[in-house]
Design a protein around this motif. Structure first.
Motif, mmCIF file in Angstrom:
data_model
loop_
_atom_site.group_PDB
_atom_site.id
_atom_site.type_symbol
_atom_site.label_atom_id
_atom_site.label_comp_id
_atom_site.label_asym_id
_atom_site.label_seq_id
_atom_site.Cartn_x
_atom_site.Cartn_y
_atom_site.Cartn_z
ATOM 1 N N UNK A 130 40.190 32.142 39.600
ATOM 2 C CA UNK A 130 40.189 33.477 39.000
ATOM 3 C C UNK A 130 41.295 33.421 37.820
ATOM 4 N N UNK A 131 42.205 33.011 38.303
ATOM 5 C CA UNK A 131 43.456 33.155 37.339
ATOM 6 C C UNK A 131 43.485 32.240 35.961
ATOM 7 N N UNK A 132 43.145 30.834 36.304
ATOM 8 C CA UNK A 132 42.927 29.881 35.034
ATOM 9 C C UNK A 132 41.587 29.180 34.940
ATOM 10 N N UNK A 133 40.495 29.446 35.686
ATOM 11 C CA UNK A 133 39.470 28.710 35.700
ATOM 12 C C UNK A 133 38.609 28.832 33.971
ATOM 13 N N UNK A 134 38.847 30.172 33.397
ATOM 14 C CA UNK A 134 38.224 30.221 32.198
ATOM 15 C C UNK A 134 39.159 29.398 31.075
ATOM 16 N N UNK A 135 40.249 28.757 31.260
ATOM 17 C CA UNK A 135 41.006 27.908 30.521
ATOM 18 C C UNK A 135 40.357 26.290 30.808
ATOM 19 N N UNK A 136 39.635 26.263 31.730
ATOM 20 C CA UNK A 136 39.342 24.516 32.066
ATOM 21 C C UNK A 136 37.595 24.905 32.382
ATOM 22 N N UNK A 137 36.898 25.084 31.399
ATOM 23 C CA UNK A 137 35.532 25.321 31.495
ATOM 24 C C UNK A 137 34.758 23.922 31.740
ATOM 25 N N UNK A 138 35.646 22.868 31.702
ATOM 26 C CA UNK A 138 34.694 21.605 31.976
ATOM 27 C C UNK A 138 35.333 20.997 33.078
ATOM 28 N N UNK A 139 36.089 21.671 33.697
ATOM 29 C CA UNK A 139 36.696 21.039 35.021
ATOM 30 C C UNK A 139 35.808 21.622 36.139
ATOM 31 N N UNK A 140 35.250 20.686 36.844
ATOM 32 C CA UNK A 140 34.189 20.724 38.038
ATOM 33 C C UNK A 140 34.825 21.469 39.152
#
Length: 112
Positions: free
Chosen positions: A92-102
């Motif tokens: 929730x905190x940082x997922x949007x900054x890692x869009x290609x990280x599975x």
């Protein structure tokens, strides 16, 4: 998940970058073995889960390092705890900054 802890582990007696990395790698390997969700960053590792499990993990990081030969270490921790609810996840905190990280759940659905 009612607890999230950011752990920064610093081996104080390491004399080279390789020694520092070796000690930190052993602590991260221990964290991995706990089954807790975790995210390794450049300065700290975040763990998530039940409060008691997170506190046990935090305590054992020092013991693992001592067993591996560290004679002095500093550990800094930031703890987010909600006894009656959930804390925000790393996703929730940082997922949007890692869009290609599975590793991030929403990234899986966006990439698919």
């Amino acid at each position: 998940m009612n607890c999230s802890v950011a752990i920064q582990f610093l081996p104080m007696d390491a004399t080279t970058d390789d020694e520092t990395c070796s000690a930190v790698d052993q602590v991260i390997a221990y964290i991995d073995s706990t089954g807790l969700d975790y995210f390794v960053g450049p300065f700290e590792t975040a763990i998530e889960g039940d409060y008691d499990a997170c506190m046990e993990c935090l305590k054992n990081c020092q013991l693992v390092a001592a067993k591996a030969g560290c004679r002095r270490m500093m550990t800094y921790a930031k703890i987010d705890y909600r006894p009656d609810g959930d804390v925000m996840s790393t996703d929730h905190k940082i997922g949007k900054y890692h869009p290609t990280d599975s590793e991030f759940s929403h990234a899986k659905s966006e990439v698919a």
